[in-house]
Scaffold this motif. Structure first.
Motif, short mmCIF file in Angstrom:
data_model
loop_
_atom_site.label_atom_id
_atom_site.label_comp_id
_atom_site.label_asym_id
_atom_site.label_seq_id
_atom_site.Cartn_x
_atom_site.Cartn_y
_atom_site.Cartn_z
N GLU A 68 14.11 7.66 -4.12
CA GLU A 68 14.23 9.11 -4.00
C GLU A 68 13.19 9.88 -4.79
OE1 GLU A 68 18.28 10.06 -4.90
OE2 GLU A 68 19.03 8.88 -3.21
N SER A 69 12.69 9.31 -5.90
CA SER A 69 11.75 10.05 -6.73
C SER A 69 10.28 9.76 -6.41
CB SER A 69 12.03 9.74 -8.22
OG SER A 69 11.79 8.39 -8.48
N LEU A 70 10.01 9.01 -5.36
CA LEU A 70 8.63 8.69 -5.00
C LEU A 70 7.89 9.97 -4.59
CD1 LEU A 70 6.66 6.27 -4.58
CD2 LEU A 70 7.34 6.29 -2.20
N ALA A 71 6.68 10.14 -5.09
CA ALA A 71 5.84 11.29 -4.77
C ALA A 71 4.46 10.78 -4.36
CB ALA A 71 5.74 12.21 -5.98
N TYR A 72 3.64 11.67 -3.84
CA TYR A 72 2.27 11.34 -3.47
C TYR A 72 1.34 12.36 -4.12
CZ TYR A 72 4.15 8.14 -0.01
OH TYR A 72 4.82 7.10 0.59
N ASN A 73 0.28 11.86 -4.77
CA ASN A 73 -0.74 12.71 -5.36
C ASN A 73 -2.04 12.51 -4.61
OD1 ASN A 73 0.90 13.75 -7.37
ND2 ASN A 73 0.27 12.26 -8.89
N GLU A 74 -2.78 13.60 -4.42
CA GLU A 74 -4.06 13.56 -3.74
C GLU A 74 -5.13 12.96 -4.63
OE1 GLU A 74 -6.57 14.28 -0.44
OE2 GLU A 74 -4.41 14.49 -0.59
N VAL A 75 -5.75 11.87 -4.20
CA VAL A 75 -6.86 11.23 -4.91
C VAL A 75 -7.88 10.80 -3.87
CG1 VAL A 75 -7.61 9.34 -6.42
CG2 VAL A 75 -5.36 10.38 -6.77
N ASP A 76 -9.08 11.31 -3.98
CA ASP A 76 -10.18 10.89 -3.10
C ASP A 76 -9.80 11.02 -1.61
OD1 ASP A 76 -12.83 9.94 -2.77
OD2 ASP A 76 -12.12 7.88 -2.55
N GLY A 77 -9.07 12.08 -1.27
CA GLY A 77 -8.72 12.33 0.12
C GLY A 77 -7.55 11.51 0.65
N GLY A 112 -12.97 -0.97 -5.38
CA GLY A 112 -12.19 -1.23 -4.19
C GLY A 112 -10.74 -0.92 -4.52
N THR A 113 -10.00 -0.38 -3.56
CA THR A 113 -8.58 -0.11 -3.78
C THR A 113 -7.80 -0.32 -2.50
OG1 THR A 113 -6.98 1.46 -4.72
CG2 THR A 113 -8.70 2.38 -3.32
N MET A 114 -6.54 -0.63 -2.63
CA MET A 114 -5.61 -0.71 -1.51
C MET A 114 -4.21 -0.47 -2.06
SD MET A 114 -5.56 -4.82 -0.73
CE MET A 114 -6.59 -5.77 -1.86
N PHE A 115 -3.38 0.16 -1.26
CA PHE A 115 -2.00 0.45 -1.62
C PHE A 115 -1.07 -0.05 -0.53
CE2 PHE A 115 -4.13 3.55 -4.26
CZ PHE A 115 -3.28 3.76 -5.34
N PHE A 116 0.06 -0.60 -0.94
CA PHE A 116 1.09 -1.03 -0.01
C PHE A 116 2.42 -1.07 -0.75
CE2 PHE A 116 -1.39 -4.55 -1.66
CZ PHE A 116 -0.44 -5.38 -2.24
N SER A 147 11.19 -3.63 -1.17
CA SER A 147 12.14 -2.72 -1.82
C SER A 147 11.57 -1.33 -2.03
CB SER A 147 12.59 -3.30 -3.17
OG SER A 147 13.39 -4.45 -2.96
N GLY A 148 10.37 -1.08 -1.52
CA GLY A 148 9.76 0.24 -1.62
C GLY A 148 8.99 0.50 -2.89
N ASN A 149 8.70 -0.54 -3.68
CA ASN A 149 7.87 -0.39 -4.87
C ASN A 149 6.41 -0.32 -4.44
OD1 ASN A 149 9.92 -0.67 -7.06
ND2 ASN A 149 10.21 -2.65 -6.06
N ALA A 150 5.70 0.72 -4.87
CA ALA A 150 4.30 0.91 -4.50
C ALA A 150 3.40 0.06 -5.39
CB ALA A 150 3.92 2.39 -4.62
N ILE A 151 2.43 -0.60 -4.77
CA ILE A 151 1.51 -1.50 -5.45
C ILE A 151 0.08 -1.08 -5.13
CG2 ILE A 151 0.74 -3.90 -5.65
CD1 ILE A 151 3.60 -4.63 -4.52
N GLU A 152 -0.77 -1.05 -6.15
CA GLU A 152 -2.20 -0.83 -5.96
C GLU A 152 -2.94 -2.04 -6.49
OE1 GLU A 152 -5.86 2.23 -7.05
OE2 GLU A 152 -4.07 2.26 -8.30
N ILE A 153 -3.87 -2.54 -5.71
CA ILE A 153 -4.77 -3.61 -6.15
C ILE A 153 -6.17 -3.01 -6.16
CG2 ILE A 153 -5.62 -5.95 -5.77
CD1 ILE A 153 -2.58 -5.89 -6.20
N LYS A 154 -6.83 -3.12 -7.33
CA LYS A 154 -8.19 -2.59 -7.49
C LYS A 154 -9.17 -3.74 -7.63
CE LYS A 154 -6.95 1.64 -9.94
NZ LYS A 154 -7.40 2.55 -11.01
N GLY A 155 -10.42 -3.48 -7.29
CA GLY A 155 -11.49 -4.46 -7.49
C GLY A 155 -12.74 -3.78 -8.02
N PRO A 212 0.77 6.96 -3.68
CA PRO A 212 2.18 6.95 -4.06
C PRO A 212 2.36 6.79 -5.57
CG PRO A 212 1.58 4.86 -3.02
CD PRO A 212 0.38 5.75 -2.94
N VAL A 213 3.27 7.60 -6.12
CA VAL A 213 3.56 7.58 -7.55
C VAL A 213 5.07 7.55 -7.71
CG1 VAL A 213 3.31 8.83 -9.72
CG2 VAL A 213 1.48 8.92 -8.02
#
Length: 158
Positions: free
Chosen positions: A76-85, A132-136, A140-148, A89-90
């Motif tokens: 319920e508390s998931l939000a989205y912030n604008e980054v690089d267009g 490099g970045t990717m989000f998925f 269970s709806g936990n947001a994950i970012e992998i950077k390179g 997910p936060v």
């Protein structure tokens, strides 16, 4: 002797290796341990460690990552912030890899048809902190970012 933070690299260090880091410990909530095992163990390739009826830990790229069962988990508390267009997910968590390992993982996850929130791409191209970045999401709806990064020492570049 207690574990202490890694010493910074000397300014004149010509190598492209990152400083050694202490592993972090992160515990999150999941609504289904079997789904977490399949996602983190099989899809992301994280070896399973200890477990009990209500939790399981994984080697998340060298870090201790624990999934605790909460069958009532919601986002319920998931939000989205604008980054690089893109809408990022936060909250989210993840790991920073060298660019070759990031590219290999991005190809594997794409082949596994992971539903990306933000598909793999190069963010801040040509700027300090290019990555490099990717989000998925996990099941269970936990947001994950992998950077390179090409050079992990540029992680905090301004």
């Amino acid at each position: 002797m207690p574990n202490s933070p890694a010493a910074p690299l000397p300014e004149d260090n010509a190598s492209h290796s990152a400083p050694s880091l202490s592993p972090f410990h992160l515990a999150i909530q999941v609504h289904d341990l079997a789904a977490a095992r399949k996602f983190y163990g099989e899809r992301l390739g994280c070896p399973e460690g200890r477990s009990a009826e209500t939790w399981v830990d994984f080697d998340f790229f060298g870090h201790q990552f624990v999934c605790h069962l909460n069958k009532q988990k919601t986002n319920e508390s998931l939000a989205y912030n604008e980054v690089d267009g893109h809408g990022v997910p936060v909250p989210h968590f993840g790991v920073v890899l060298d660019l070759a390992a990031w590219s290999e993982l991005a190809e594997r996850l794409t082949a596994l048809e992971i539903n990306f929130v933000i598909a793999p791409y190069i963010r801040f191209a040509g700027e300090p902190g290019e990555q490099g970045t990717m989000f998925f999401f996990d099941p269970s709806g936990n947001a994950i970012e992998i950077k390179g990064f090409r050079d992990l020492r540029s992680l905090f570049a301004k």
